[in-house]
Enzyme design. Sequence first.
Site, PDB file in Angstrom:
ATOM      1  N   TYR A 172      -2.095   0.315   9.962  1.00 42.91           N
ATOM      2  CA  TYR A 172      -2.123  -0.346   8.918  1.00 42.91           C
ATOM      3  C   TYR A 172      -0.978  -0.057   7.945  1.00 42.91           C
ATOM      4  CZ  TYR A 172      -3.824  -1.193   3.859  1.00 42.91           C
ATOM      5  OH  TYR A 172      -4.023  -1.690   2.651  1.00 42.91           O
ATOM      6  N   SER A 221       0.914  -1.155   0.016  1.00 42.61           N
ATOM      7  CA  SER A 221       0.085   0.115   0.129  1.00 42.61           C
ATOM      8  C   SER A 221       0.909   1.104   0.073  1.00 42.61           C
ATOM      9  CB  SER A 221      -0.741   0.005   1.384  1.00 42.61           C
ATOM     10  OG  SER A 221      -1.581   1.420   1.379  1.00 42.61           O
TER      11      SER A 221
HETATM   12  N1  LIG Z   1      -8.819  -1.112  -1.591  1.00 40.41           N
HETATM   13  C1  LIG Z   1      -7.779  -0.158  -1.717  1.00 40.41           C
HETATM   14  O1  LIG Z   1      -8.027   0.973  -1.930  1.00 40.41           O
HETATM   15  C2  LIG Z   1      -6.359  -0.733  -1.401  1.00 40.41           C
HETATM   16  C3  LIG Z   1      -5.302   0.277  -1.507  1.00 40.41           C
HETATM   17  C4  LIG Z   1      -4.076  -0.168  -1.233  1.00 40.41           C
HETATM   18  C5  LIG Z   1      -3.823  -1.551  -1.021  1.00 40.41           C
HETATM   19  N2  LIG Z   1      -4.636  -2.311  -0.791  1.00 40.41           N
HETATM   20  C6  LIG Z   1      -4.432  -3.688  -0.738  1.00 40.41           C
HETATM   21  O2  LIG Z   1      -5.034  -4.898  -1.676  1.00 40.41           O
HETATM   22  C7  LIG Z   1      -5.460  -5.814  -0.759  1.00 40.41           C
HETATM   23  C8  LIG Z   1      -6.712  -6.358  -1.412  1.00 40.41           C
HETATM   24  O3  LIG Z   1      -7.699  -5.478  -0.730  1.00 40.41           O
HETATM   25  P1  LIG Z   1      -8.924  -5.220  -1.199  1.00 40.41           P
HETATM   26  O4  LIG Z   1      -9.312  -3.836  -1.171  1.00 40.41           O
HETATM   27  O5  LIG Z   1      -9.495  -5.935  -2.471  1.00 40.41           O
HETATM   28  O6  LIG Z   1     -10.119  -5.887   0.067  1.00 40.41           O
HETATM   29  P2  LIG Z   1     -11.223  -6.577   0.036  1.00 40.41           P
HETATM   30  O7  LIG Z   1     -12.254  -6.291  -1.100  1.00 40.41           O
HETATM   31  O8  LIG Z   1     -11.906  -6.175   1.339  1.00 40.41           O
HETATM   32  O9  LIG Z   1     -10.958  -8.042  -0.271  1.00 40.41           O
HETATM   33  C9  LIG Z   1     -10.149  -8.498   1.081  1.00 40.41           C
HETATM   34  C10 LIG Z   1     -10.154 -10.239   0.965  1.00 40.41           C
HETATM   35  O10 LIG Z   1      -9.289 -10.572   1.792  1.00 40.41           O
HETATM   36  C11 LIG Z   1      -9.900 -11.566   2.742  1.00 40.41           C
HETATM   37  N3  LIG Z   1      -9.648 -11.683   3.978  1.00 40.41           N
HETATM   38  C12 LIG Z   1      -9.278 -10.745   4.978  1.00 40.41           C
HETATM   39  N4  LIG Z   1      -8.864 -11.061   5.979  1.00 40.41           N
HETATM   40  C13 LIG Z   1      -8.470 -12.325   5.929  1.00 40.41           C
HETATM   41  C14 LIG Z   1      -7.881 -13.368   6.695  1.00 40.41           C
HETATM   42  N5  LIG Z   1      -7.559 -12.878   7.932  1.00 40.41           N
HETATM   43  N6  LIG Z   1      -7.750 -14.580   6.249  1.00 40.41           N
HETATM   44  C15 LIG Z   1      -8.014 -14.928   4.919  1.00 40.41           C
HETATM   45  N7  LIG Z   1      -8.749 -13.986   4.141  1.00 40.41           N
HETATM   46  C16 LIG Z   1      -9.022 -12.645   4.754  1.00 40.41           C
HETATM   47  C17 LIG Z   1     -11.578 -11.159   2.620  1.00 40.41           C
HETATM   48  O11 LIG Z   1     -12.482 -12.284   2.937  1.00 40.41           O
HETATM   49  P3  LIG Z   1     -13.148 -12.526   4.292  1.00 40.41           P
HETATM   50  O12 LIG Z   1     -13.540 -11.271   4.939  1.00 40.41           O
HETATM   51  O13 LIG Z   1     -14.228 -13.335   4.007  1.00 40.41           O
HETATM   52  O14 LIG Z   1     -11.921 -13.230   4.931  1.00 40.41           O
HETATM   53  C18 LIG Z   1     -11.601 -10.622   1.138  1.00 40.41           C
HETATM   54  O15 LIG Z   1     -11.444 -11.910   0.248  1.00 40.41           O
HETATM   55  C19 LIG Z   1      -5.017  -5.656   0.399  1.00 40.41           C
HETATM   56  O16 LIG Z   1      -3.673  -6.182   0.859  1.00 40.41           O
HETATM   57  C20 LIG Z   1      -5.168  -4.316   0.794  1.00 40.41           C
HETATM   58  O17 LIG Z   1      -4.377  -3.905   1.937  1.00 40.41           O
HETATM   59  C21 LIG Z   1      -6.168  -1.989  -0.983  1.00 40.41           C
END
Ligand SMILES: NC(=O)c1ccc[n+]([C@@H]2O[C@H](COP(=O)([O-])OP(=O)(O)OC[C@H]3O[C@@H](n4cnc5c(N)ncnc54)[C@H](OP(=O)(O)O)[C@@H]3O)[C@@H](O)[C@H]2O)c1
Length: 235
Positions: free
Chosen positions: A155, A142
């Site tokens: 975070y 991130s």
């Molecule tokens: N969205 C943004 O703006 C953004 C920006 C920078 C970086 N990121 C990074 O991108 C990545 C993906 O994020 P996203 O935005 O796509 O999030 P998201 O749509 O909320 O999806 C998160 C996924 O991780 C799973 N998860 C969460 N905790 C878990 C655990 N302890 N064990 C197994 N699975 C788990 C969730 O399912 P369950 O809850 O059912 O487990 C879900 O499948 C992350 O690493 C995030 O930090 C996101």
Amino acid sequence: MWIMPVAVITGASKGLGRALAGALAARGWDLLLDARGEGALREAAGAVSAHGTRVAALPGDVTDAGHRADLVAAARRFGGLDLLVSNASALGAEPLVRLEALSLDGVRRALEVNVVAALGLVQEALPLLRASGTGAVVAVSSDAAAEAYGTWGGYGASKAALDQLAAVLAVEEPGLRVWAVDPGDMATDLYAAAVPDDDGPRPDPAGVVPAFLRLLDERPASGRYGAPSPAAGRR
Ligand SMILES: NC(=O)c1ccc[n+]([C@@H]2O[C@H](COP(=O)([O-])OP(=O)(O)OC[C@H]3O[C@@H](n4cnc5c(N)ncnc54)[C@H](OP(=O)(O)O)[C@@H]3O)[C@@H](O)[C@H]2O)c1
């Protein structure tokens, strides 16, 4: 006989993980997919399997060592492991709060999910990744790992630690590619949980997937990469 490449993707039931899973399956990858919520994970795996490759849904929490071992054992049964994507992530507080109000248990949870579990999975997967010949690790990072944004401290600290693990792993495992990738802001549940009042436009996670695919195609040196999106903001 052509052997399909195999990937483990954590956090693959929605958001970036699910989008990446669909794109890899479309390119012929066999997949082991993880998330805690079983229903959403099975639904995602069913959709991804429409591309005709083997797709297994393994519900569980990445902080559970037994679950991490199950993921790698399932990859072994698929024939090996070529790519590990550590994408599952915890914010530490939802919504995010200033450091003065951040619960220490929340920080511990962010470190456990984003750092300790990611390292545990790498340790479990290393023998298969080394044997692959083209083994790669993607640590989803991130912008908050590198920039000081108010309320993103716990975070961001965990993502900075993840980046450093990836950098050292790259030095210790020169036979692998290890990429820490900042995907930029995306319209996902994670972002909505982090900043519920910020309803500004953000790209769909599918928009950043091509940058991940480019890494796999071009196999640049291990290091930290961005996945530039049209959106101005990044976290
Ligand atoms: N969205 C943004 O703006 C953004 C920006 C920078 C970086 N990121 C990074 O991108 C990545 C993906 O994020 P996203 O935005 O796509 O999030 P998201 O749509 O909320 O999806 C998160 C996924 O991780 C799973 N998860 C969460 N905790 C878990 C655990 N302890 N064990 C197994 N699975 C788990 C969730 O399912 P369950 O809850 O059912 O487990 C879900 O499948 C992350 O690493 C995030 O930090 C996101």
